[in-house]
Design a protein around this motif. Structure first.
Motif, PDB file in Angstrom:
ATOM      1  N   ASP A 103      16.719  11.427   2.199  1.00 51.77           N
ATOM      2  CA  ASP A 103      16.567  12.760   1.604  1.00 51.77           C
ATOM      3  C   ASP A 103      15.150  12.966   1.098  1.00 51.77           C
ATOM      4  OD1 ASP A 103      19.192  13.386   2.143  1.00 51.77           O
ATOM      5  OD2 ASP A 103      19.910  12.791   0.151  1.00 51.77           O
ATOM      6  N   GLU A 104      14.534  11.898   0.650  1.00 53.26           N
ATOM      7  CA  GLU A 104      13.183  11.972   0.091  1.00 53.26           C
ATOM      8  C   GLU A 104      12.296  10.950   0.806  1.00 53.26           C
ATOM      9  OE1 GLU A 104      10.995  10.739  -4.066  1.00 53.26           O
ATOM     10  OE2 GLU A 104      13.123  11.217  -4.104  1.00 53.26           O
ATOM     11  N   TYR A 105      11.180  11.413   1.351  1.00 52.21           N
ATOM     12  CA  TYR A 105      10.245  10.508   2.016  1.00 52.21           C
ATOM     13  C   TYR A 105       9.273   9.983   0.961  1.00 52.21           C
ATOM     14  CZ  TYR A 105       6.893   8.644   5.388  1.00 52.21           C
ATOM     15  OH  TYR A 105       6.076   7.821   6.109  1.00 52.21           O
ATOM     16  N   SER A 106       9.665   8.873   0.338  1.00 57.23           N
ATOM     17  CA  SER A 106       8.811   8.273  -0.680  1.00 57.23           C
ATOM     18  C   SER A 106       9.031   6.773  -0.691  1.00 57.23           C
ATOM     19  CB  SER A 106       9.124   8.844  -2.069  1.00 57.23           C
ATOM     20  OG  SER A 106      10.389   8.376  -2.505  1.00 57.23           O
TER      21      SER A 106
ATOM     22  N   LEU B  43       6.373   1.353   2.521  1.00 56.87           N
ATOM     23  CA  LEU B  43       7.834   1.253   2.467  1.00 56.87           C
ATOM     24  C   LEU B  43       8.500   2.470   3.102  1.00 56.87           C
ATOM     25  CD1 LEU B  43       8.400  -0.261  -1.102  1.00 56.87           C
ATOM     26  CD2 LEU B  43       8.307  -1.438   1.102  1.00 56.87           C
ATOM     27  N   ALA B  44       7.951   3.643   2.836  1.00 51.81           N
ATOM     28  CA  ALA B  44       8.510   4.868   3.426  1.00 51.81           C
ATOM     29  C   ALA B  44       8.415   4.822   4.943  1.00 51.81           C
ATOM     30  CB  ALA B  44       7.776   6.090   2.877  1.00 51.81           C
ATOM     31  N   GLU B  45       7.296   4.324   5.458  1.00 51.49           N
ATOM     32  CA  GLU B  45       7.127   4.205   6.912  1.00 51.49           C
ATOM     33  C   GLU B  45       8.064   3.145   7.481  1.00 51.49           C
ATOM     34  OE1 GLU B  45       3.783   2.526   9.913  1.00 51.49           O
ATOM     35  OE2 GLU B  45       3.072   3.971   8.424  1.00 51.49           O
ATOM     36  N   LEU B  46       8.252   2.077   6.761  1.00 49.38           N
ATOM     37  CA  LEU B  46       9.143   1.006   7.198  1.00 49.38           C
ATOM     38  C   LEU B  46      10.558   1.545   7.428  1.00 49.38           C
ATOM     39  CD1 LEU B  46       8.949  -2.101   7.655  1.00 49.38           C
ATOM     40  CD2 LEU B  46       9.692  -2.368   5.303  1.00 49.38           C
ATOM     41  N   VAL B  47      11.003   2.396   6.518  1.00 48.21           N
ATOM     42  CA  VAL B  47      12.345   2.972   6.651  1.00 48.21           C
ATOM     43  C   VAL B  47      12.371   4.061   7.721  1.00 48.21           C
ATOM     44  CG1 VAL B  47      14.138   4.308   5.465  1.00 48.21           C
ATOM     45  CG2 VAL B  47      13.021   2.393   4.304  1.00 48.21           C
ATOM     46  N   ALA B  48      11.437   4.987   7.654  1.00 56.21           N
ATOM     47  CA  ALA B  48      11.465   6.133   8.566  1.00 56.21           C
ATOM     48  C   ALA B  48      11.173   5.746  10.013  1.00 56.21           C
ATOM     49  CB  ALA B  48      10.463   7.192   8.106  1.00 56.21           C
ATOM     50  N   VAL B  49      10.190   4.903  10.210  1.00 57.63           N
ATOM     51  CA  VAL B  49       9.757   4.574  11.569  1.00 57.63           C
ATOM     52  C   VAL B  49      10.465   3.325  12.096  1.00 57.63           C
ATOM     53  CG1 VAL B  49       7.779   3.954  13.017  1.00 57.63           C
ATOM     54  CG2 VAL B  49       7.520   5.668  11.206  1.00 57.63           C
TER      55      VAL B  49
ATOM     56  N   ASP C 101       9.557   5.009  -3.365  1.00 53.89           N
ATOM     57  CA  ASP C 101      10.639   4.701  -4.300  1.00 53.89           C
ATOM     58  C   ASP C 101      12.008   4.810  -3.627  1.00 53.89           C
ATOM     59  OD1 ASP C 101       8.856   4.189  -6.350  1.00 53.89           O
ATOM     60  OD2 ASP C 101       8.963   6.232  -7.156  1.00 53.89           O
ATOM     61  N   ALA C 102      12.201   5.882  -2.865  1.00 50.79           N
ATOM     62  CA  ALA C 102      13.468   6.057  -2.152  1.00 50.79           C
ATOM     63  C   ALA C 102      13.630   4.970  -1.087  1.00 50.79           C
ATOM     64  CB  ALA C 102      13.527   7.440  -1.512  1.00 50.79           C
ATOM     65  N   ALA C 103      12.545   4.642  -0.409  1.00 53.69           N
ATOM     66  CA  ALA C 103      12.585   3.600   0.617  1.00 53.69           C
ATOM     67  C   ALA C 103      12.888   2.238  -0.005  1.00 53.69           C
ATOM     68  CB  ALA C 103      11.264   3.557   1.375  1.00 53.69           C
ATOM     69  N   ARG C 104      12.287   1.965  -1.164  1.00 53.70           N
ATOM     70  CA  ARG C 104      12.549   0.689  -1.854  1.00 53.70           C
ATOM     71  C   ARG C 104      14.039   0.569  -2.187  1.00 53.70           C
ATOM     72  NH1 ARG C 104      10.026  -3.259  -4.215  1.00 53.70           N
ATOM     73  NH2 ARG C 104       7.969  -2.311  -3.973  1.00 53.70           N
ATOM     74  N   ALA C 105      14.624   1.624  -2.737  1.00 53.72           N
ATOM     75  CA  ALA C 105      16.043   1.601  -3.089  1.00 53.72           C
ATOM     76  C   ALA C 105      16.901   1.367  -1.843  1.00 53.72           C
ATOM     77  CB  ALA C 105      16.433   2.911  -3.777  1.00 53.72           C
ATOM     78  N   TRP C 106      16.567   2.049  -0.748  1.00 52.40           N
ATOM     79  CA  TRP C 106      17.322   1.894   0.495  1.00 52.40           C
ATOM     80  C   TRP C 106      17.193   0.473   1.030  1.00 52.40           C
ATOM     81  CZ3 TRP C 106      16.423   0.727   5.632  1.00 52.40           C
ATOM     82  CH2 TRP C 106      17.448   1.052   6.530  1.00 52.40           C
TER      83      TRP C 106
ATOM     84  N   ALA D 271       0.852  -1.194   0.000  1.00 56.07           N
ATOM     85  CA  ALA D 271       0.000   0.000   0.000  1.00 56.07           C
ATOM     86  C   ALA D 271       0.889   1.244   0.000  1.00 56.07           C
ATOM     87  CB  ALA D 271      -0.902  -0.008   1.230  1.00 56.07           C
ATOM     88  N   PRO D 272       0.395   2.333  -0.583  1.00 56.60           N
ATOM     89  CA  PRO D 272       1.191   3.564  -0.598  1.00 56.60           C
ATOM     90  C   PRO D 272       1.626   3.979   0.812  1.00 56.60           C
ATOM     91  CG  PRO D 272      -0.736   3.804  -1.998  1.00 56.60           C
ATOM     92  CD  PRO D 272      -0.894   2.501  -1.256  1.00 56.60           C
TER      93      PRO D 272
END
Length: 127
Positions: free
Chosen positions: A104-107, A91-97, A109-114, A87-88
């Protein structure tokens, strides 16, 4: 006054021969089951990643020698999360939280790459 002393060997045998409660056995088996998918990925990141890549590598390398099943379950969870549509914002929450990491970018796509880089690194450390 007499004291009965039970030889250690027979005491050990009596303890081992004791019938085991099925309910207790099932509880123990359930406790040993490791999560999969997103819950496994979250637990892995929350437990072992504190935002410091150097510290994370040391922890993963150590835990791989102590309890490889736990690291393998976390790695499998991350791979499953990356392989399945999420779900949108997941991934961003998985990385940030859960990984406590600011990109640098909360998205997604950026989270997937990381996360893909993290998976590659964990595989390298545990090879």
């Amino acid at each position: 006054m007499s004291v009965n002393i039970v030889p250690q060997r027979s005491l050990r045998r009596s303890l081992l021969m004791r019938p085991v409660d099925d309910e207790l056995t099932n509880k123990m088996r359930a406790a040993l089951r490791l999560p999969t998918g997103l819950p496994a990925a979250r637990e892995f990141l929350q437990t072992y990643h504190n935002g410091s890549p150097v510290h994370f590598e040391k922890i993963v390398r150590h835990m791989w020698t102590v309890s490889p099943a736990v690291i393998a379950a976390g790695l499998a969870g991350l791979e499953q999360v990356l392989a399945e549509p999420q779900a949108p914002g997941v991934l961003a929450e998985l990385v940030a939280v859960d990984a406590n990491t600011s990109l640098d970018e909360y998205s997604d796509d950026a989270a997937r790459a990381w996360l893909e880089e993290l998976v590659t690194a964990v595989k390298r450390w545990t090879a």
